[in-house]
Design an enzyme around this catalytic site. Structure first.
Site, mmCIF file in Angstrom:
data_model
loop_
_atom_site.group_PDB
_atom_site.id
_atom_site.type_symbol
_atom_site.label_atom_id
_atom_site.label_comp_id
_atom_site.label_asym_id
_atom_site.label_seq_id
_atom_site.Cartn_x
_atom_site.Cartn_y
_atom_site.Cartn_z
ATOM 1 N N ILE A 273 0.841 -1.214 0.000
ATOM 2 C CA ILE A 273 0.000 0.000 0.000
ATOM 3 C C ILE A 273 0.873 1.260 0.000
ATOM 4 C CG2 ILE A 273 -1.649 1.371 1.333
ATOM 5 C CD1 ILE A 273 -3.076 -1.122 2.146
ATOM 6 N N ASP B 39 14.924 -0.161 11.244
ATOM 7 C CA ASP B 39 13.852 -0.774 12.023
ATOM 8 C C ASP B 39 13.194 0.327 12.843
ATOM 9 O OD1 ASP B 39 12.231 -2.222 13.793
ATOM 10 O OD2 ASP B 39 13.612 -3.931 13.783
ATOM 11 N N LYS C 209 8.760 11.232 16.318
ATOM 12 C CA LYS C 209 9.846 11.888 17.063
ATOM 13 C C LYS C 209 11.035 12.209 16.142
ATOM 14 C CE LYS C 209 10.242 12.430 21.271
ATOM 15 N NZ LYS C 209 9.876 13.627 22.074
ATOM 16 N N SER D 70 -3.431 3.130 9.919
ATOM 17 C CA SER D 70 -3.986 2.346 11.025
ATOM 18 C C SER D 70 -4.834 1.204 10.449
ATOM 19 C CB SER D 70 -4.800 3.279 11.937
ATOM 20 O OG SER D 70 -5.224 2.621 13.093
ATOM 21 N N LYS E 265 -2.994 -0.517 16.895
ATOM 22 C CA LYS E 265 -3.607 0.505 16.036
ATOM 23 C C LYS E 265 -4.485 1.459 16.834
ATOM 24 C CE LYS E 265 -1.901 -0.962 12.054
ATOM 25 N NZ LYS E 265 -0.768 -0.268 11.424
ATOM 26 N N ILE F 16 -8.112 -4.308 1.250
ATOM 27 C CA ILE F 16 -7.588 -3.756 0.000
ATOM 28 C C ILE F 16 -6.986 -4.904 -0.805
ATOM 29 C CG2 ILE F 16 -5.986 -2.077 -1.040
ATOM 30 C CD1 ILE F 16 -8.217 -0.729 0.597
#
Ligand code: COA
Length: 317
Positions: free
Chosen positions: A32, A80, A140, A173, A191, A220
């Site tokens: 996606i 990561d 962050k 999410s 999520k 999807i």
């Protein structure tokens, strides 16, 4: 083979709306997210896609770069999102090579199908670490650049400005936690946290021009997620589980992303954009063609924590 333009975005968007903008996307080599980035690149943006697998990340970046003459797309592999230092180094590299970060897509995710009774504490934590802590780390690591971008192009001064938009983040999410979904406790919990994180960012950083929203894709087609989650013939039976009678297309997630990053989304902050054909309103079980409660028996058979509890001593009263 690279997807055609019509497979990546709708034809309502104007070329060049993201000229000179830089997108930073975690999980950017995924099914996606790579389409979201490709759509933004087609409309003028340059991009850095970040992933764990160096080869796959580099290859997808090279392919996306070919979609528009002059596009710069870098693949930053070996990253990561669970590690703040790793993602911070990627954000620095993006800013150094492409000149800043205007838009962030926090798309890195981990998923597998497992009932709670077969989910170890480490399995649960691994997904929370990738989905929730990884989203936090992504914000962050990129917020210093988003603040610079928001000051230049943010919602406060974008209307009527030739500079366009900037300082925006979209979190990817899911809808599993709305009604509850079996075998997705780890992902649903992660999520739900991502949704809460985005709302707090919208409130705390809105005054600085940063815009934070969530996209929650439903089923999807042709994605790693549905290959992992749905029954083999799930798409054929979608008419039973999705009010619109089909699974979604990747371009429909890309279109939502373009909307949220474009000046059409100037006043859209702290929202959850559900792109699922109203599937969640029928429950995720229907979407994935799972029969309840029979499916529980199949998955729970022999589960270690489901051995019968010892009989309780009779009350003396
Ligand atoms: N069922 C139950 N537990 C599982 C599992 C499954 N199918 N797959 C992994 N786990 C558990 C492992 O057993 C381990 O727990 P343990 O140490 O108690 O045995 C824990 O999860 C971590 O597994 P590991 O393989 O070491 O983690 P990782 O960091 O290499 O991978 C995952 C993270 C597990 C989320 C992996 O599925 C992943 O990398 N996914 C990325 C791609 C993806 O999921 N994309 C889908 C997007 S929708």
């Amino acid at each position: 083979m690279s997807p055609s333009r019509t497979a990546v975005l709708s034809d309502v968007w104007k070329d060049g709306i993201f000229d000179n903008k830089v997108v930073f996307c975690t999980g950017g080599a995924g099914s996606i997210c790579s389409v979201q980035v490709r759509a933004l690149v087609l409309l003028g943006a340059n991009a850095a896609i970040v992933g764990r697998n160096p080869e796959k990340t580099r290859q997808v970046a090279t392919d996306i770069a070919k979609s528009r003459d002059g596009a710069k797309v870098i693949g930053i592999g070996g990253v990561d999102v669970r590690n703040l230092e790793s993602i911070t180094a990627a954000a620095t590299k993006c800013a150094e090579e492409l000149g800043g970060i205007d838009f962030v897509i926090a798309g890195a995710a981990g998923n597998f199908v497992a009932p709670i009774s077969r989910l170890s504490a480490n399995g649960f934590k691994s997904v929370i670490d990738i989905d929730l802590i990884g989203s936090y780390n992504t914000f962050k690591a990129t917020v210093p650049y988003l603040l610079i971008s928001a000051a230049k192009h943010g919602s406060k001064n974008s209307t009527g400005s030739l500079l366009g938009t900037g300082g925006r983040i979209v979190f990817i999410s899911a809808t599993f936690h709305y009604a509850g979904t079996p075998f997705q406790a780890h992902v649903g919990a992660g999520k739900a946290g991502v949704d809460a994180l985005s709302s707090s960012i919208a409130i705390e950083y809105g005054p600085m021009g940063i815009i934070s929203n969530v996209i929650a894709p439903g089923p999807i087609a042709d994605t790693e997620g549905m290959r992992r989650l749905a029954a083999e013939d799930g798409e054929k039976t979608a008419r039973h589980g999705v009010p619109l009678g089909r699974w979604g297309r990747k371009k429909e997630i890309a279109d939502a992303t373009v909307y949220l990053f474009s000046d059409a989304g100037d006043f859209v902050n702290g929202t959850i954009q559900v792109v699922d054909g109203a599937a969640w309103r029928l429950g995720a079980l229907a979407t994935a063609s799972l029969e309840y409660p029979g499916i529980l028996e199949t998955y729970l058979e022999g589960s270690p924590d489901l051995t019968p509890l010892p009989a309780r001593p009779k009350s003396r009263i």
